[in-house]
Design a protein around this motif. Structure first.
Motif, PDB file in Angstrom:
ATOM      1  N   PRO A  18       0.827  -1.214   0.000  1.00 22.51           N
ATOM      2  CA  PRO A  18       0.000   0.000   0.000  1.00 22.51           C
ATOM      3  C   PRO A  18       0.860   1.261   0.000  1.00 22.51           C
ATOM      4  O   PRO A  18       1.962   1.284   0.561  1.00 22.51           O
ATOM      5  CB  PRO A  18      -0.809  -0.123   1.296  1.00 22.51           C
ATOM      6  CG  PRO A  18      -0.832  -1.593   1.583  1.00 22.51           C
ATOM      7  CD  PRO A  18       0.483  -2.119   1.104  1.00 22.51           C
ATOM      8  N   LEU A  19       0.344   2.310  -0.603  1.00 19.50           N
ATOM      9  CA  LEU A  19       1.109   3.546  -0.744  1.00 19.50           C
ATOM     10  C   LEU A  19       1.542   4.114   0.603  1.00 19.50           C
ATOM     11  O   LEU A  19       2.648   4.652   0.728  1.00 19.50           O
ATOM     12  CB  LEU A  19       0.285   4.586  -1.510  1.00 19.50           C
ATOM     13  CG  LEU A  19       0.053   4.295  -2.999  1.00 19.50           C
ATOM     14  CD1 LEU A  19      -0.833   5.374  -3.612  1.00 19.50           C
ATOM     15  CD2 LEU A  19       1.381   4.224  -3.748  1.00 19.50           C
ATOM     16  N   HIS A  20       0.708   3.992   1.628  1.00 18.20           N
ATOM     17  CA  HIS A  20       1.055   4.597   2.924  1.00 18.20           C
ATOM     18  C   HIS A  20       2.156   3.826   3.650  1.00 18.20           C
ATOM     19  O   HIS A  20       2.647   4.282   4.692  1.00 18.20           O
ATOM     20  CB  HIS A  20      -0.186   4.718   3.818  1.00 18.20           C
ATOM     21  CG  HIS A  20      -0.710   3.406   4.320  1.00 18.20           C
ATOM     22  ND1 HIS A  20      -1.466   2.551   3.537  1.00 18.20           N
ATOM     23  CD2 HIS A  20      -0.579   2.789   5.525  1.00 18.20           C
ATOM     24  CE1 HIS A  20      -1.791   1.477   4.234  1.00 18.20           C
ATOM     25  NE2 HIS A  20      -1.270   1.599   5.453  1.00 18.20           N
ATOM     26  N   LEU A  21       2.542   2.668   3.108  1.00 16.00           N
ATOM     27  CA  LEU A  21       3.632   1.886   3.714  1.00 16.00           C
ATOM     28  C   LEU A  21       4.887   1.905   2.852  1.00 16.00           C
ATOM     29  O   LEU A  21       5.846   1.191   3.156  1.00 16.00           O
ATOM     30  CB  LEU A  21       3.178   0.432   3.912  1.00 16.00           C
ATOM     31  CG  LEU A  21       1.986   0.204   4.852  1.00 16.00           C
ATOM     32  CD1 LEU A  21       1.626  -1.279   4.880  1.00 16.00           C
ATOM     33  CD2 LEU A  21       2.291   0.698   6.267  1.00 16.00           C
ATOM     34  N   PHE A  78      16.052   5.628   4.885  1.00 11.80           N
ATOM     35  CA  PHE A  78      14.761   4.955   4.839  1.00 11.80           C
ATOM     36  C   PHE A  78      14.821   3.809   3.837  1.00 11.80           C
ATOM     37  O   PHE A  78      15.743   3.701   3.029  1.00 11.80           O
ATOM     38  CB  PHE A  78      13.638   5.933   4.468  1.00 11.80           C
ATOM     39  CG  PHE A  78      13.721   6.464   3.054  1.00 11.80           C
ATOM     40  CD1 PHE A  78      13.035   5.846   2.013  1.00 11.80           C
ATOM     41  CD2 PHE A  78      14.482   7.581   2.768  1.00 11.80           C
ATOM     42  CE1 PHE A  78      13.108   6.331   0.718  1.00 11.80           C
ATOM     43  CE2 PHE A  78      14.563   8.078   1.470  1.00 11.80           C
ATOM     44  CZ  PHE A  78      13.869   7.446   0.446  1.00 11.80           C
ATOM     45  N   VAL A  79      13.810   2.943   3.910  1.00 10.93           N
ATOM     46  CA  VAL A  79      13.666   1.856   2.953  1.00 10.93           C
ATOM     47  C   VAL A  79      12.547   2.229   1.988  1.00 10.93           C
ATOM     48  O   VAL A  79      11.430   2.546   2.412  1.00 10.93           O
ATOM     49  CB  VAL A  79      13.328   0.523   3.651  1.00 10.93           C
ATOM     50  CG1 VAL A  79      13.136  -0.579   2.607  1.00 10.93           C
ATOM     51  CG2 VAL A  79      14.427   0.142   4.629  1.00 10.93           C
ATOM     52  N   ASP A  80      12.863   2.216   0.714  1.00  3.95           N
ATOM     53  CA  ASP A  80      11.879   2.470  -0.325  1.00  3.95           C
ATOM     54  C   ASP A  80      11.190   1.141  -0.649  1.00  3.95           C
ATOM     55  O   ASP A  80      11.754   0.297  -1.337  1.00  3.95           O
ATOM     56  CB  ASP A  80      12.560   3.044  -1.565  1.00  3.95           C
ATOM     57  CG  ASP A  80      11.562   3.414  -2.655  1.00  3.95           C
ATOM     58  OD1 ASP A  80      10.348   3.314  -2.419  1.00  3.95           O
ATOM     59  OD2 ASP A  80      12.002   3.803  -3.758  1.00  3.95           O
ATOM     60  N   CYS A  81       9.996   0.946  -0.114  1.00  2.37           N
ATOM     61  CA  CYS A  81       9.275  -0.321  -0.267  1.00  2.37           C
ATOM     62  C   CYS A  81       8.488  -0.306  -1.578  1.00  2.37           C
ATOM     63  O   CYS A  81       7.254  -0.269  -1.593  1.00  2.37           O
ATOM     64  CB  CYS A  81       8.352  -0.554   0.926  1.00  2.37           C
ATOM     65  SG  CYS A  81       9.196  -0.466   2.523  1.00  2.37           S
ATOM     66  N   ASP A  82       9.222  -0.341  -2.678  1.00  5.24           N
ATOM     67  CA  ASP A  82       8.623  -0.220  -4.005  1.00  5.24           C
ATOM     68  C   ASP A  82       8.372  -1.571  -4.657  1.00  5.24           C
ATOM     69  O   ASP A  82       8.120  -1.640  -5.868  1.00  5.24           O
ATOM     70  CB  ASP A  82       9.525   0.621  -4.905  1.00  5.24           C
ATOM     71  CG  ASP A  82      10.902  -0.016  -5.084  1.00  5.24           C
ATOM     72  OD1 ASP A  82      11.202  -1.011  -4.375  1.00  5.24           O
ATOM     73  OD2 ASP A  82      11.680   0.452  -5.938  1.00  5.24           O
ATOM     74  N   ASP A  83       8.461  -2.655  -3.855  1.00  2.34           N
ATOM     75  CA  ASP A  83       8.262  -4.009  -4.379  1.00  2.34           C
ATOM     76  C   ASP A  83       9.275  -4.336  -5.469  1.00  2.34           C
ATOM     77  O   ASP A  83       8.970  -5.052  -6.424  1.00  2.34           O
ATOM     78  CB  ASP A  83       6.828  -4.192  -4.917  1.00  2.34           C
ATOM     79  CG  ASP A  83       5.785  -3.974  -3.840  1.00  2.34           C
ATOM     80  OD1 ASP A  83       6.088  -4.218  -2.667  1.00  2.34           O
ATOM     81  OD2 ASP A  83       4.661  -3.545  -4.174  1.00  2.34           O
TER      82      ASP A  83
END
Length: 205
Positions: A18-21, A78-83
């Motif tokens: 999800p975008l907020h994560l 930070f971690v960019d959680c972009d899959d």
């Protein structure tokens, strides 16, 4: 011992994050940590029930709950959680597992890791290599970044992955929260440097 990588894949979470994560901030404690890659290797004797496709599918499913592992570390902030996904290699080993267990050699054991020189992982947080021996024994090698995931976190991930691989409907799986930055907010530390065991320096400005 010769280890030949026969396939290279990128495993993404089965559901988009999800975008907020999408951004996981590093906590103050994470800021103080060195960017070190740690290895784990799990050895398994011959098992006719081993299913490589199921292992990949269960990894994709479990990454939805451990979504930072499929992201990229950015600027040590930070971690960019972009899959972006996890590197997932399959390799063939030209000997029996018993030979390696009976006469362990560090140089040879490193070949079972996806990146024997672990700094080659770059900004990735996790990489995996599944090694198949002549006797049908298996060794699963993992490299992960300790700056974001400590050993306990990785044990939790592996245990959850194993549960999902054994039983896709398992209800024993518990996902962690990635909100340590709320308890230990990141700080600006002008001039502060972290020196790793390899002699690299990282300055906070």
């Amino acid at each position: 011992m010769e280890v030949v990588v026969i396939s290279r894949d990128t495993i993404k979470p089965s559901l988009p994050t999800p975008l907020h994560l999408r951004h996981v901030k590093l906590s103050f404690l994470d800021q103080l940590s060195q960017k070190i890659f740690s290895p784990f290797i799990y050895f398994y004797t011959s098992d006719s029930s081993f299913n490589f496709a199921r292992l990949k599918k269960s990894l994709s499913e479990i990454l939805t709950g451990f979504y930072p592992l499929a992201g990229l570390l950015k600027d040590d902030l930070f971690v960019d959680c972009d899959d972006n996904g996890v590197d997932f290699f399959q390799a063939q080993v030209n000997c029996k597992l018993s030979r390696l267990i009976e006469r362990p050699d560090y140089v040879e054991i490193k070949k079972l890791l996806p990146y024997p020189e672990m700094d080659d992982c770059g900004d990735k947080l996790l990489a995996i290599q599944v090694n198949m021996f002549e006797c049908n024994g298996i060794a699963i090698g993992l490299c992960f970044v300790r700056k974001v995931f400590d050993a306990l976190s990785m044990f939790t991930f592996v245990n959850n992955w194993a549960a999902k691989a054994r039983d896709p409907d398992s209800n024993l799986i518990g996902y962690p929260k990635f909100d340590l930055a709320k308890l230990f907010p990141p700080r600006d530390m002008p001039g502060y440097e972290v020196v790793s065991s390899l002699g690299r320096r990282r300055r906070f400005t």
